[in-house]
Design a protein around this motif. Structure first.
Motif, PDB file in Angstrom:
ATOM      1  N   SER A 173       0.870  -1.339  -0.085  1.00  7.04           N
ATOM      2  CA  SER A 173       0.111   0.054  -0.116  1.00  7.04           C
ATOM      3  C   SER A 173       0.819   1.109  -0.076  1.00  7.04           C
ATOM      4  CB  SER A 173      -0.850   0.116   1.021  1.00  7.04           C
ATOM      5  OG  SER A 173      -1.942  -1.069   0.964  1.00  7.04           O
ATOM      6  N   GLU A 174       1.948   1.152   0.836  1.00  7.02           N
ATOM      7  CA  GLU A 174       2.808   2.399   0.693  1.00  7.02           C
ATOM      8  C   GLU A 174       3.414   2.932  -0.332  1.00  7.02           C
ATOM      9  OE1 GLU A 174       6.548   1.904   2.618  1.00  7.02           O
ATOM     10  OE2 GLU A 174       6.954   4.080   3.191  1.00  7.02           O
ATOM     11  N   THR A 175       3.860   1.685  -1.062  1.00  7.12           N
ATOM     12  CA  THR A 175       4.387   2.016  -2.589  1.00  7.12           C
ATOM     13  C   THR A 175       3.265   2.297  -3.707  1.00  7.12           C
ATOM     14  OG1 THR A 175       6.154   0.357  -2.010  1.00  7.12           O
ATOM     15  CG2 THR A 175       5.767   0.919  -4.252  1.00  7.12           C
ATOM     16  N   MET A 176       2.240   1.467  -3.403  1.00  3.85           N
ATOM     17  CA  MET A 176       1.032   1.980  -4.275  1.00  3.85           C
ATOM     18  C   MET A 176       0.566   3.494  -4.166  1.00  3.85           C
ATOM     19  SD  MET A 176      -0.922   0.154  -6.528  1.00  3.85           S
ATOM     20  CE  MET A 176      -1.526  -1.357  -6.157  1.00  3.85           C
ATOM     21  N   ALA A 177       0.358   3.836  -3.049  1.00  2.84           N
ATOM     22  CA  ALA A 177      -0.145   5.377  -2.798  1.00  2.84           C
ATOM     23  C   ALA A 177       0.846   6.114  -3.498  1.00  2.84           C
ATOM     24  CB  ALA A 177      -0.020   5.621  -1.360  1.00  2.84           C
ATOM     25  N   LYS A 178       2.179   6.002  -3.734  1.00  2.00           N
ATOM     26  CA  LYS A 178       3.333   6.665  -4.367  1.00  2.00           C
ATOM     27  C   LYS A 178       2.883   6.635  -5.899  1.00  2.00           C
ATOM     28  CE  LYS A 178       6.695   9.018  -2.991  1.00  2.00           C
ATOM     29  NZ  LYS A 178       6.565  10.394  -2.760  1.00  2.00           N
ATOM     30  N   VAL A 179       2.966   5.493  -6.117  1.00  2.00           N
ATOM     31  CA  VAL A 179       2.593   5.286  -7.578  1.00  2.00           C
ATOM     32  C   VAL A 179       1.309   5.700  -8.375  1.00  2.00           C
ATOM     33  CG1 VAL A 179       2.232   3.370  -9.571  1.00  2.00           C
ATOM     34  CG2 VAL A 179       3.635   3.095  -7.626  1.00  2.00           C
ATOM     35  N   MET A 180       0.322   5.799  -7.443  1.00  2.00           N
ATOM     36  CA  MET A 180      -0.868   6.393  -7.742  1.00  2.00           C
ATOM     37  C   MET A 180      -0.795   8.054  -8.083  1.00  2.00           C
ATOM     38  SD  MET A 180      -3.425   4.301  -7.848  1.00  2.00           S
ATOM     39  CE  MET A 180      -2.479   2.917  -8.512  1.00  2.00           C
ATOM     40  N   TYR A 187       2.096   9.417  -8.660  1.00  2.00           N
ATOM     41  CA  TYR A 187       2.765   9.668 -10.040  1.00  2.00           C
ATOM     42  C   TYR A 187       2.147   9.679 -11.050  1.00  2.00           C
ATOM     43  CZ  TYR A 187       6.671   8.982 -13.466  1.00  2.00           C
ATOM     44  OH  TYR A 187       7.418   9.187 -14.640  1.00  2.00           O
ATOM     45  N   CYS A 188       1.174   8.519 -11.350  1.00  2.00           N
ATOM     46  CA  CYS A 188       0.229   8.389 -12.419  1.00  2.00           C
ATOM     47  C   CYS A 188      -0.733   9.561 -12.608  1.00  2.00           C
ATOM     48  CB  CYS A 188      -0.406   6.864 -12.521  1.00  2.00           C
ATOM     49  SG  CYS A 188       0.588   5.699 -12.579  1.00  2.00           S
ATOM     50  N   ASP A 248       9.111  15.595 -10.460  1.00  2.00           N
ATOM     51  CA  ASP A 248       9.511  14.191 -10.459  1.00  2.00           C
ATOM     52  C   ASP A 248      10.607  14.068  -9.257  1.00  2.00           C
ATOM     53  OD1 ASP A 248       9.232  13.175 -13.817  1.00  2.00           O
ATOM     54  OD2 ASP A 248       7.956  13.234 -12.030  1.00  2.00           O
ATOM     55  N   ASP A 249      11.783  15.063  -9.344  1.00  2.00           N
ATOM     56  CA  ASP A 249      12.924  14.700  -8.260  1.00  2.00           C
ATOM     57  C   ASP A 249      12.296  15.003  -6.985  1.00  2.00           C
ATOM     58  OD1 ASP A 249      15.280  16.780 -10.607  1.00  2.00           O
ATOM     59  OD2 ASP A 249      14.510  14.819 -10.541  1.00  2.00           O
ATOM     60  N   GLU A 250      11.559  15.793  -6.514  1.00  2.00           N
ATOM     61  CA  GLU A 250      11.193  16.102  -5.378  1.00  2.00           C
ATOM     62  C   GLU A 250      10.199  14.925  -4.906  1.00  2.00           C
ATOM     63  OE1 GLU A 250      12.832  19.066  -4.215  1.00  2.00           O
ATOM     64  OE2 GLU A 250      11.436  18.163  -2.741  1.00  2.00           O
ATOM     65  N   GLU A 261       5.116  -1.812 -15.638  1.00  2.00           N
ATOM     66  CA  GLU A 261       5.929  -1.276 -16.851  1.00  2.00           C
ATOM     67  C   GLU A 261       5.388   0.354 -16.976  1.00  2.00           C
ATOM     68  OE1 GLU A 261       5.229  -4.100 -20.306  1.00  2.00           O
ATOM     69  OE2 GLU A 261       4.128  -5.525 -18.784  1.00  2.00           O
ATOM     70  N   ILE A 262       5.762   0.913 -16.136  1.00  2.00           N
ATOM     71  CA  ILE A 262       5.703   2.474 -16.014  1.00  2.00           C
ATOM     72  C   ILE A 262       7.066   2.886 -16.436  1.00  2.00           C
ATOM     73  CG2 ILE A 262       4.866   4.751 -15.035  1.00  2.00           C
ATOM     74  CD1 ILE A 262       3.399   2.793 -12.925  1.00  2.00           C
ATOM     75  N   LYS A 263       7.366   3.158 -17.814  1.00  2.00           N
ATOM     76  CA  LYS A 263       8.615   3.507 -18.324  1.00  2.00           C
ATOM     77  C   LYS A 263       9.310   4.638 -17.783  1.00  2.00           C
ATOM     78  CE  LYS A 263      12.068   3.208 -22.063  1.00  2.00           C
ATOM     79  NZ  LYS A 263      12.772   4.282 -21.426  1.00  2.00           N
ATOM     80  N   SER A 264       8.640   5.744 -17.917  1.00  2.00           N
ATOM     81  CA  SER A 264       9.217   7.247 -17.238  1.00  2.00           C
ATOM     82  C   SER A 264       9.457   6.798 -15.790  1.00  2.00           C
ATOM     83  CB  SER A 264       8.155   8.212 -17.474  1.00  2.00           C
ATOM     84  OG  SER A 264       6.966   7.849 -16.951  1.00  2.00           O
ATOM     85  N   LEU A 265       8.644   6.302 -15.131  1.00  2.00           N
ATOM     86  CA  LEU A 265       9.125   6.134 -13.642  1.00  2.00           C
ATOM     87  C   LEU A 265      10.293   5.193 -13.341  1.00  2.00           C
ATOM     88  CD1 LEU A 265       8.166   6.969 -10.577  1.00  2.00           C
ATOM     89  CD2 LEU A 265       6.435   4.941 -10.756  1.00  2.00           C
ATOM     90  N   LEU A 266      10.156   4.252 -14.034  1.00  2.00           N
ATOM     91  CA  LEU A 266      11.364   3.329 -13.819  1.00  2.00           C
ATOM     92  C   LEU A 266      12.720   4.156 -14.387  1.00  2.00           C
ATOM     93  CD1 LEU A 266      12.345   0.458 -13.296  1.00  2.00           C
ATOM     94  CD2 LEU A 266      12.033  -0.225 -15.710  1.00  2.00           C
ATOM     95  N   ASP A 267      12.382   4.919 -15.384  1.00  2.00           N
ATOM     96  CA  ASP A 267      13.833   5.437 -15.739  1.00  2.00           C
ATOM     97  C   ASP A 267      14.105   6.568 -14.669  1.00  2.00           C
ATOM     98  OD1 ASP A 267      13.242   5.617 -19.252  1.00  2.00           O
ATOM     99  OD2 ASP A 267      14.355   4.185 -17.968  1.00  2.00           O
ATOM    100  N   SER A 268      13.409   7.568 -14.083  1.00  2.00           N
ATOM    101  CA  SER A 268      13.310   8.398 -13.099  1.00  2.00           C
ATOM    102  C   SER A 268      14.033   7.886 -12.085  1.00  2.00           C
ATOM    103  CB  SER A 268      12.167   9.383 -12.926  1.00  2.00           C
ATOM    104  OG  SER A 268      11.580   9.760 -14.021  1.00  2.00           O
ATOM    105  N   SER A 269      13.314   7.025 -11.391  1.00  2.00           N
ATOM    106  CA  SER A 269      13.688   6.345 -10.158  1.00  2.00           C
ATOM    107  C   SER A 269      15.457   5.628 -10.345  1.00  2.00           C
ATOM    108  CB  SER A 269      12.515   5.348  -9.531  1.00  2.00           C
ATOM    109  OG  SER A 269      12.327   4.282 -10.534  1.00  2.00           O
ATOM    110  N   CYS A 270      15.396   4.978 -11.335  1.00  2.00           N
ATOM    111  CA  CYS A 270      16.605   4.355 -11.608  1.00  2.00           C
ATOM    112  C   CYS A 270      17.761   5.525 -11.512  1.00  2.00           C
ATOM    113  CB  CYS A 270      16.870   3.584 -12.781  1.00  2.00           C
ATOM    114  SG  CYS A 270      16.049   1.771 -12.604  1.00  2.00           S
TER     115      CYS A 270
END
Lengths: 416, 166
Positions: free
Chosen positions: B51-58, B60-61, B91-93, B113-122
């Motif tokens: 849930s913690e991660t899901m909230a963040k992903v939501m 972002y999306c 995104d940086d914040e 498979e959220i490419k932009s989030l994967l790229d930014s977070s990596c």
């Protein structure tokens, strides 16, 4: 990757699988340490973004990482990311005093330029010239000209990893031209040497005794290549251009200047006539610039008498190296002029022409909207004499034969 | 073309339910495919994401979906020249979280498979580890040092320059 702990020796994925059935799902991700376990393909995604210095250091993290960082697959992935996101230019200073004046690395894409030194090159102490830069490697030469000068050497090096390899010098006559590039098909780095066996005669219809030979990093040896095309040429006055799987020179001979191409895959020389005729002068390179414009090989041809305003035409070469009957052609891009006397074009910088002007200490650049501005790379380089595209990479020159590294370079420099 | 007022429900591994608009859901290739397979009325189970991660992903999306929608309106005038830069700053914040959550975001972005989030977070992790020592890296990624002291010393001495400060 093993878990830090005394008894656990199962891979983490298996642990996940077992515990998923016993524990609330939430805590599985925290097993084995504070942070969740990241699989290797994500580690690769992260590591490919790092500078070479960090990656060399991270070889010491664990055996899996060392293996990953030295795998050709990862090296290629890292190279592509580096080439796309941080292409660089190596610049040598015009006013280069052999005792200091370092080479500089300039980012190609950004406007605010952060200039960096290349420590690996500093130890060579500026007594060399760079033959070429290709896919992360440099080919560097020091020629012994006089009997009492330092011994000549030919090196391949990766300035980012500081890996160095000395290339055997073929015991042949004086070189007229050099080139360096990567054969894209078999992934082999090659050095090309054009030399003359006879004293070149003035009569152009005679065989000048010009030959070409090529060194392959894979075989580690030199071999002659078919050089019939070079027969009537006499001089190769400019820096070579490595582009798109071929090396290009200006070849001076007979009544005109020709473009000489060497296809790195087919290993053949081809002559490509230039789209203009020029009267022979003693220094044809001052009238012709061979460089890349908008991702194509281009020639900028300046004509007009020395004492009068001059004109310049820019032509691009469509098609490839011309090898083996591949078709090519010239397209004129634009003309400039009349320009004032004393302007000499040097090379292109981001598709704009850089000039030397007789009345100015600094170089000038002609912008896209036809303004002539001072060409400055802040903070320290005012006069870029030679520039080479460069990408920081982990490219290795074959583990067996590489010599570590800085000590070797210093050893070579010390022999004087 | 799905209307933007439609929403779907995703379920985290903790059993919590999260609502997201279709536009936000389209940020994830996986969710998009699952919707094509199962249809909108069902709840989409995402048992690999807590849930913690899901909230963040939501979050972002939603942000990126809103940004795309604003770009489509006015032919991009609403976004303006600084718009992409502003999004990057957001995104940086957004990624300034502690490592555990950041790693979970990476895993979720990879899975969903959220490419932009994967790229930014990596990229965020890359920026964070750039200057670190091998010991610090082992701690962050929980890696056991399987070199002998001699092997490690050899690696260091062969590339001493890499272990020095800039």
């Amino acid at each position: 990757m093993a878990i830090a702990g005394d008894n656990l020796c199962l891979p983490l994925e298996i642990i996940h699988n077992i515990l998923k059935r016993l524990l609330p799902v939430k805590s599985v991700e925290r097993i084995g340490g504070d942070n969740p376990f990241l699989p290797l393909d994500i580690i690769r995604n992260i590591l490919k973004r790092l500078p070479v210095k960090s990656l060399v250091r991270f070889r010491a993290v664990c055996k899996d990482w060392k293996k990953l960082l030295q795998s050709p697959y990862f090296i290629a992935e890292h190279y592509h990311h580096s080439a796309h996101n941080n292409p660089l230019v190596i610049c040598t200073d015009f006013s280069r005093n052999p005792r200091y004046s370092p080479l500089c690395l300039v980012p190609y894409k950004t406007e605010t330029v952060e200039v960096e030194r290349i420590p690996a090159m500093d130890s060579l102490r500026n007594l060399y010239s760079i033959i070429g830069s290709s896919n992360g490697l440099l080919c560097v030469i020091r020629d012994g000209i006089y009997n009492d000068s330092p011994p000549p050497w030919l090196l391949l090096l990766n300035p980012a990893t500081r890996e160095v390899r000395q290339v055997p010098r073929s015991a042949k006559d004086k070189a007229l031209g050099w080139g360096f590039g990567l054969c894209p098909v078999v992934r082999d780095y090659k050095i090309v040497r054009i030399y003359a066996t006879n004293r070149p005669s003035i009569k152009f219809d005679e065989d000048g005794g010009i030959h070409g030979e090529v060194f392959s990093l894979r075989t580690g040896s030199w071999k002659e290549v078919e050089s019939g095309a070079l027969r009537r040429l006499r001089a190769f006055p400019c820096h070579p251009l490595t582009f798109n799987g071929a090396i290009f020179w200006l070849g001076w001979g007979e009544a005109s200047v020709k473009i000489v191409s060497f296809d790195l895959t087919m290993e053949v020389f081809t002559l490509i006539p230039t789209p203009f005729l020029i009267p022979l002068r003693t220094n044809p390179s001052s009238q012709i610039v061979l460089d890349v414009y908008e991702n194509k090989v281009a020639v900028l041809f300046q004509y007009g008498d020395m004492l009068e305003p001059s004109f310049m035409d820019l032509w691009v070469l469509e098609g490839g190296s011309g090898a083996c009957g591949k078709s090519w052609g010239w397209t004129k891009k634009y003309s400039i002029g009349p320009t004032s006397w004393g302007l000499s074009p040097l090379y292109f910088w981001r598709n704009e022409i850089v000039f030397r002007y007789i009345h100015e200490v600094h170089l000038l650049i002609l912008t896209a909207n036809r303004e002539l501005k001072r060409f400055n790379i802040y903070p320290s380089i005012n006069n870029v004499r030679q520039k080479l595209d460069y990408v920081e990479s982990l490219m290795s020159m074959d583990g067996d034969s590489f010599c570590p590294t800085l000590a070797r370079i210093e050893e070579l420099s010390a022999r004087e | 073309m799905a209307s933007s007022s439609k929403t779907i429900t995703v379920v985290s591994s903790d059993g919590d339910e999260f609502e997201m608009t279709m536009k936000a859901a389209e940020q994830s290739k996986l969710i998009t495919h699952m919707l094509d397979e199962f249809g909108v009325s069902d709840k989409v189970p995402l048992y690999n994401v807590n849930s913690e991660t899901m909230a963040k992903v939501m979050e972002y999306c939603k942000k990126h979906a809103d940004h795309e929608a604003a770009k489509e309106e006015d032919g991009g005038a609403a976004i303006g020249a600084g718009g992409e830069e502003e999004l990057k700053k957001w995104d940086d914040e957004f990624l300034k979280v502690e490592n555990g959550l950041l790693f979970n975001i990476i895993l979720a972005a990879n899975y969903l498979e959220i490419k932009s989030l994967l790229d930014s977070s990596c990229q965020a992790v890359a920026d964070m580890i750039k200057g670190k020592t091998p010991e610090q890296i082992r701690e962050i990624f929980n890696i056991k040092n399987d070199f002998t002291p001699e092997e490690e010393a050899k690696l260091r001495s062969e590339n001493e320059w890499a272990f020095q400060e800039d």
